[in-house]
Motif scaffolding. Structure first.
Motif, PDB file in Angstrom:
ATOM      1  N   GLY A 153      37.666  35.589  33.712  1.00 14.04           N
ATOM      2  CA  GLY A 153      38.858  36.369  34.022  1.00 14.04           C
ATOM      3  C   GLY A 153      38.622  37.857  34.156  1.00 14.04           C
ATOM      4  N   THR A 154      37.464  38.245  34.672  1.00 15.51           N
ATOM      5  CA  THR A 154      37.193  39.684  34.822  1.00 15.51           C
ATOM      6  C   THR A 154      37.544  40.180  36.230  1.00 15.51           C
ATOM      7  OG1 THR A 154      34.904  39.463  35.546  1.00 15.51           O
ATOM      8  CG2 THR A 154      35.283  39.487  33.181  1.00 15.51           C
ATOM      9  N   HIS A 155      38.465  39.507  36.876  1.00 15.09           N
ATOM     10  CA  HIS A 155      38.764  39.829  38.278  1.00 15.09           C
ATOM     11  C   HIS A 155      39.118  41.299  38.486  1.00 15.09           C
ATOM     12  CE1 HIS A 155      39.398  35.452  38.058  1.00 15.09           C
ATOM     13  NE2 HIS A 155      38.964  35.460  39.301  1.00 15.09           N
ATOM     14  N   ASN A 156      39.896  41.850  37.588  1.00 13.90           N
ATOM     15  CA  ASN A 156      40.318  43.243  37.808  1.00 13.90           C
ATOM     16  C   ASN A 156      39.124  44.188  37.804  1.00 13.90           C
ATOM     17  OD1 ASN A 156      42.983  42.564  38.106  1.00 13.90           O
ATOM     18  ND2 ASN A 156      43.486  42.852  35.942  1.00 13.90           N
ATOM     19  N   ARG A 157      38.213  43.957  36.888  1.00 12.58           N
ATOM     20  CA  ARG A 157      37.008  44.813  36.859  1.00 12.58           C
ATOM     21  C   ARG A 157      36.144  44.583  38.091  1.00 12.58           C
ATOM     22  NH1 ARG A 157      34.532  45.116  30.773  1.00 12.58           N
ATOM     23  NH2 ARG A 157      36.463  45.664  29.727  1.00 12.58           N
ATOM     24  N   ILE A 158      36.087  43.358  38.538  1.00 15.70           N
ATOM     25  CA  ILE A 158      35.290  43.050  39.727  1.00 15.70           C
ATOM     26  C   ILE A 158      35.858  43.775  40.941  1.00 15.70           C
ATOM     27  CG2 ILE A 158      34.737  41.165  41.338  1.00 15.70           C
ATOM     28  CD1 ILE A 158      34.437  39.373  38.757  1.00 15.70           C
TER      29      ILE A 158
END
Ligand code: FES
Ligand code: FES
Length: 172
Positions: A153-158
């Motif tokens: 769930g690190t989509h925002n950082r990605i």
């Protein structure tokens, strides 16, 4: 025979084994394998290029993404016999520890990875995007990466990492 990515496919039959020639990260490599072998297996098992990951094996997660003639493809379902003379680029061909690609550096700077399993596929998909659209909006990055799954769930950082890379690449 013409591969799906253009150019002549040049398999040679040597005894029982077919040798298929592939251009990988700028080098010509010869691989003894069946033409329907998934590219991912060849990269990992024959060429020791372990950056592309086996996730689902069904084109559903993006962990295995590499570039073929600059376009992101799912190597788990790409048969090597369809590649022909096309250029394959894996994460190992993007940059080095000493000189990482701006995308790699941005992912490090943003600490985008948690377990890291999805990250190489994310970077290769982002590379395809930035090559076509050097200044994407966040929504365009999200759309481009929508098919790449991240279980952590690190989509925002990605997404932040890709935007940072685009910004940094625009400065050079
Ligand atoms: S391993 Fe290829 S898309 Fe999941
Ligand atoms: S960082 Fe773990 S799957 Fe994406």
């Amino acid at each position: 025979m013409v591969g799906a990515y253009g150019g002549a496919q040049a398999p040679r039959i040597t005894g029982e084994t077919m040798t298929i020639s592939l251009k990988v990260n700028g080098s010509q490599r010869a691989v003894p394998a069946d033409a329907d072998t998934p590219l991912l297996y060849v990269l990992r098992n024959d060429l020791a290029l372990n950056g592309a990951k086996f996730g689902c094996g069904l084109a559903q997660c993006g962990a295995c993404t590499v570039l073929v003639d600059g376009r992101a493809v799912r190597s788990c379902i790409t048969e090597i016999g369809t590649i022909g003379e096309a250029e394959i680029t894996t994460i190992e061909g993007l940059g080095t520890i000493e000189k990482p690609h701006p995308l790699q550096q941005a992912f490090i700077d943003t600490q985008a990875a948690q377990c890291g399993y999805c990250i190489n596929g994310m970077i290769m998909t982002a590379k395809d995007l930035l090559d076509r659209n050097p200044h994407p909006a966040a929504a365009e990055v999200r759309e481009a990466l929508a098919g790449n799954l991240c279980r952590c769930g690190t989509h925002n950082r990605i997404v932040r990492a890709v935007l940072r890379a685009a910004e940094n690449m625009g400065k050079t």
